[in-house]
Write a protein that holds these residues in place. Structure first.
Motif, short mmCIF file in Angstrom:
data_model
loop_
_atom_site.label_atom_id
_atom_site.label_comp_id
_atom_site.label_asym_id
_atom_site.label_seq_id
_atom_site.Cartn_x
_atom_site.Cartn_y
_atom_site.Cartn_z
N ASN A 23 0.77 -1.28 0.36
CA ASN A 23 0.05 -0.08 0.05
C ASN A 23 0.90 0.95 0.49
O ASN A 23 1.76 0.73 0.10
N ALA A 43 -5.96 2.27 -0.29
CA ALA A 43 -7.51 2.18 1.17
C ALA A 43 -8.77 2.46 0.24
O ALA A 43 -8.75 2.19 -1.15
N GLY A 44 -9.85 3.34 1.03
CA GLY A 44 -10.46 4.36 -0.02
C GLY A 44 -10.26 5.27 -1.16
O GLY A 44 -10.99 5.39 -1.70
N GLY A 55 -8.68 4.12 -3.75
CA GLY A 55 -8.55 3.54 -4.95
C GLY A 55 -6.52 3.28 -5.59
O GLY A 55 -6.52 3.10 -3.80
N ALA A 110 -8.62 -6.80 2.77
CA ALA A 110 -9.34 -6.41 1.42
C ALA A 110 -7.82 -6.27 0.76
O ALA A 110 -7.95 -6.36 -0.62
N GLY A 170 -11.13 -6.55 -3.95
CA GLY A 170 -10.58 -5.52 -2.13
C GLY A 170 -11.63 -4.88 -1.66
O GLY A 170 -11.98 -4.92 -0.73
N SER A 171 -12.70 -4.12 -2.43
CA SER A 171 -13.11 -3.22 -1.96
C SER A 171 -14.38 -4.38 -1.41
O SER A 171 -15.59 -3.93 -1.14
N1 LIG Z 1 -12.51 2.57 2.33
C1 LIG Z 1 -12.35 1.63 1.65
N2 LIG Z 1 -13.31 1.69 0.56
C2 LIG Z 1 -13.09 1.00 -0.54
N3 LIG Z 1 -12.43 0.09 -1.38
C3 LIG Z 1 -11.22 -0.18 -0.27
C4 LIG Z 1 -11.43 0.60 0.26
N4 LIG Z 1 -10.09 0.24 1.81
C5 LIG Z 1 -9.56 -1.04 1.01
N5 LIG Z 1 -9.95 -1.05 0.16
C6 LIG Z 1 -9.85 -2.08 -1.14
O1 LIG Z 1 -9.07 -2.92 -0.66
C7 LIG Z 1 -7.67 -2.44 -1.69
C8 LIG Z 1 -6.81 -2.44 -0.64
O2 LIG Z 1 -7.16 -2.31 0.19
P1 LIG Z 1 -5.94 -1.29 1.03
O3 LIG Z 1 -5.03 -0.64 0.68
O4 LIG Z 1 -6.16 -0.82 2.56
O5 LIG Z 1 -4.31 -2.60 1.42
P2 LIG Z 1 -4.15 -3.50 2.57
O6 LIG Z 1 -3.40 -2.29 3.62
O7 LIG Z 1 -3.07 -4.27 1.88
O8 LIG Z 1 -5.12 -3.56 2.88
P3 LIG Z 1 -5.65 -5.03 5.02
O9 LIG Z 1 -3.84 -4.36 5.30
O10 LIG Z 1 -6.42 -3.33 5.84
O11 LIG Z 1 -6.56 -5.82 4.28
C9 LIG Z 1 -7.87 -1.08 -2.14
O12 LIG Z 1 -7.52 -1.12 -3.18
C10 LIG Z 1 -9.97 -1.50 -2.50
O13 LIG Z 1 -9.97 -2.05 -3.37
#
Ligand SMILES: Nc1ncnc2c1ncn2[C@@H]1O[C@H](COP(=O)(O)OP(=O)(O)OP(=O)(O)O)[C@@H](O)[C@H]1O
Ligand SMILES: O=P(O)(O)OC[C@@]1(O)O[C@H](CO)[C@@H](O)[C@@H]1O
Length: 303
Positions: free
Chosen positions: A181, A219-220, A222, A247, A276-277
């Protein structure tokens, strides 16, 4: 065939309280137990997307048995090494915010570690291995290096979802996908990332260092897909976030499963973001129906 490797699976114990009073007795308003660990989450989503896969890793004790039973109930193929110690239980505390308390993981003996390596060495260049999540301390900091070496010997492609020096080191061996991320990306290069341009600059460095595809999730806000040819941005669908645990794993599963079946990185990106979403908007990991519902809402733009 896709193989996921979870060195440190967990029962995810999701606990909700109205208000958290430290140093006081709190009573749960709701709780939920899920089979967890990053590779296991990837397997569960791949399975829902009909992508054939087998979950590998270490499970032990009553908690390990719980995970295996839950995966088998979902008709997920597993080939775990059974270890003497109990698999950990990770607490995910919901009190408006999400607070996570993850265990260290069980002790893994040299023989148990060797048994996993032996299973991996049976794979071939037709296979893709997804290496995800933390390494139990007893395996040492370099266990992923050993697994990647075996992948190289067999010709299997690998995806790696880890952070810090272990991720940097893996890049030279040309992972099919990495998905930090934007916070992890900044930490990786010890920089402050202030703009989308900064994210692209450092995301491109991951390509230069060897990754075949780079996904940066925000996260949210994109996500970005960076390939040697182009950079793409995807919006995320709108919805109410229920549980963002997993996610990122769902995104990796959606991307990898679709890339393996279609060889189309853009469609893989779309399914990755939708997956993910869909998980973020669900209590448990996303269902197939939720992913299909969100897919058309993902708009991808070439930058
Ligand atoms: N608040 C949100 N609204 C919509 N989609 C989200 C949201 N949070 C996460 N996602 C979806 O999940 C994908 C991965 O999320 P994020 O960037 O939080 O990854 P991460 O930090 O590896 O996640 P985690 O460690 O919580 O599993 C994002 O690209 C999106 O598609
Ligand atoms: O402690 P690790 O291995 O880094 O992460 C483990 C974990 O937090 O990751 C998954 C969500 O991504 C959860 O199912 C699990 O509890």
């Amino acid at each position: 065939m896709i193989y996921t490797i979870t060195l440190n699976p967990s029962i995810d114990y999701i606990v909700e309280v109205d208000e958290l009073k430290l140093g006081d007795l709190n009573r749960m308003t709701r709780d939920l137990k899920l089979p967890g660990g990053k590779g296991i989450n990837v397997s569960r989503i791949l399975n829902r997307l009909d992508a054939p896969n087998t979950a590998l890793g270490f499970v032990g004790g009553f908690s390990g048995q719980y995970i295996e039973d839950k995966l088998h109930a979902e008709h997920i193929s597993t080939d775990f090494v059974h270890v003497a110690d109990d698999t950990r239980i990770n607490v995910k505390l919901k009190h408006g915010e999400e607070t996570e308390i993850n265990g260290q993981g069980p002790n893994i003996s040299t023989e148990e570690a060797d048994a996993l390596v032996a299973k991996l060495s049976q794979l071939s260049k037709e296979d893709v291995v997804v290496l995800s999540g933390s390494v139990p301390p007893s395996l040492g900091a370099h266990f992923y290096d050993r697994l990647i070496e075996v992948c190289k010997q067999t010709g299997a492609e690998f995806v790696i979802d880890t952070t810090g020096p272990a991720l940097l080191k893996a890049l030279a061996d040309r992972p099919l996908l990495v998905k930090p991320n934007h916070h992890e990306l900044a930490e990786l290069f010890s920089v402050v990332i202030a703009s989308r341009e900064d994210i692209i600059t450092y995301g491109r460095k991951l390509l230069e260092l060897g990754a075949q595809h780079v996904l940066i999730s925000m996260a949210g806000d994109g996500a970005l897909l960076i390939t040697p040819e182009e950079v793409y941005h995807a919006n995320v669908p709108k919805g109410t976030v229920k549980n963002s645990v997993g996610a990122g794993d769902s995104m990796i599963a959606g991307f990898t499963g679709t890339l393996v079946s279609t060889h189309d990185p853009i469609e893989a990106f779309r399914t990755g973001v939708a997956s993910g979403s869909a998980t973020a908007f669900s209590d448990d990991l996303a269902t197939r129906e939720k992913i299909e519902e969100l897919r058309p809402q993902v708009t991808i733009v070439k930058l």
